[in-house]
Design an enzyme around this catalytic site. Structure first.
Site, short mmCIF file in Angstrom:
data_model
loop_
_atom_site.label_atom_id
_atom_site.label_comp_id
_atom_site.label_asym_id
_atom_site.label_seq_id
_atom_site.Cartn_x
_atom_site.Cartn_y
_atom_site.Cartn_z
N GLU A 84 1.01 -1.22 0.00
CA GLU A 84 0.05 0.07 0.06
C GLU A 84 0.82 1.20 0.07
OE1 GLU A 84 -2.04 1.22 3.61
OE2 GLU A 84 -0.74 -0.28 4.87
N LEU A 86 1.76 4.78 1.29
CA LEU A 86 1.31 5.69 2.51
C LEU A 86 1.32 7.02 2.32
CD1 LEU A 86 3.44 3.48 5.22
CD2 LEU A 86 0.96 3.42 4.85
N ASP A 193 17.41 1.76 9.29
CA ASP A 193 17.83 2.60 8.18
C ASP A 193 16.85 3.69 8.11
OD1 ASP A 193 18.91 3.40 5.86
OD2 ASP A 193 18.02 1.72 4.44
#
Length: 289
Positions: A84, A86, A193
């Site tokens: 999906e 965001l 990260d």
């Protein structure tokens, strides 16, 4: 070879509209589009070298273990990951940084039984070994410092003598851990990260944390990573410290040591001056110890 739209459509079983390429893909092409009942999606299309199922597993683990806003995985295969999309855009305002601090502090409350992970993961396209170990100093020295210094040396992006510096520092860390790492830091889950490009926000809220490189670590390595490229500042660290106090000496000594790791990763990926910066950080760490 089917087009990206056809690959995504075949994987999800729906027609894909408005497919376009996004910038910033490190290990793959990154496409966006509308997938009907699935809404707005992002897809990564890899090659024969990488394995996008590793990223999918990391996202699914974060969704299962934490409350972080991570994208839902819709399809994963070695060369195709569909998620999906965001809302929000990269970066974070001062207010959003405070929200980020709350999210990261909560993440760092997820404890582990050892350092490492149940599987090896990736940082960008690079293999990140995660053998389970009880001793953080040894884990960091061998599986972050030496592993990536050797990789940078092999790709000739480390200055002459750089690998020797790494080995001397690793030996010192393992033999005298009290001079290098904070005492009493538990094993906690980290994103791994969190630079500005992987932090999505909208106004004063964080809307997404993407592209993880997870494992269980001393949380200070995450904080040092976040500080390195200017993605966060005092607003983040002040709020984080309120929630999870940062041990004395982090900013003065340990931050530079932990930043060696992302500098070596960048040296492997991009060359340039990152290798020299990593070696300079090694020298400073030895001097400060």
């Amino acid at each position: 070879m089917p087009s990206p739209a056809n690959q995504i459509s075949s994987a999800l079983g729906v027609a894909i509209r408005n497919v376009h390429e996004l910038s910033g893909g490190c290990i793959s092409r990154v496409m966006a589009g509308n997938a009907g009942e699935y809404g707005e999606i992002v897809a990564k299309l890899g090659d024969s070298v990488g394995d996008l199922t590793i990223e999918a597993e990391m996202l699914e683990d974060l969704a299962r273990l934490t409350q972080l806003p991570v994208p839902r995985v819709l399809h994963s295969a070695k060369s195709l990951l569909v998620m999906e999309r965001l809302p929000g855009s990269p970066g974070a305002s001062q207010a959003a940084q405070r929200h980020l601090a709350e999210l990261v502090a909560e993440l760092h409350g997820v404890g582990g039984s050892s350092y490492g992970y149940v599987r090896d993961t990736l940082i960008g396209p690079l293999p990140q070994p995660n053998p389970a170990m009880d001793r953080w100093a040894t884990f960091f020295a061998q599986h972050r410092l030496i592993h990536f210094a050797q990789m940078a040396h092999d790709r000739r992006t480390l200055p002459a003598g750089g690998l020797e510096h790494a080995h001397r520092l690793a030996e010192a860390i393992e033999q005298r851990p009290e001079n290098f790492v904070a005492e009493g830091q538990p094993s906690v889950l980290i994103h791994g990260d969190l630079w500005s490009g992987n932090i999505l926000s909208d106004g004063d809220r964080i809307t997404g944390l993407i592209d993880p490189a997870i494992y269980y670590a001393d949380r200070e390595i995450e904080l040092a990573f976040m500080d390195l490229f200017g993605g966060v500042g005092p607003a983040f660290f002040e709020r984080y410290h309120e929630l999870r106090p940062i041990a004395g000496g982090f900013f003065e000594r340990r931050r530079a040591m932990y930043q060696i790791y992302p500098l070596l990763v960048h040296a492997v990926l991009f060359g340039g001056g990152y290798g020299a910066r990593a070696v300079d950080a090694m020298r400073r760490t030895m001097a400060n110890a």
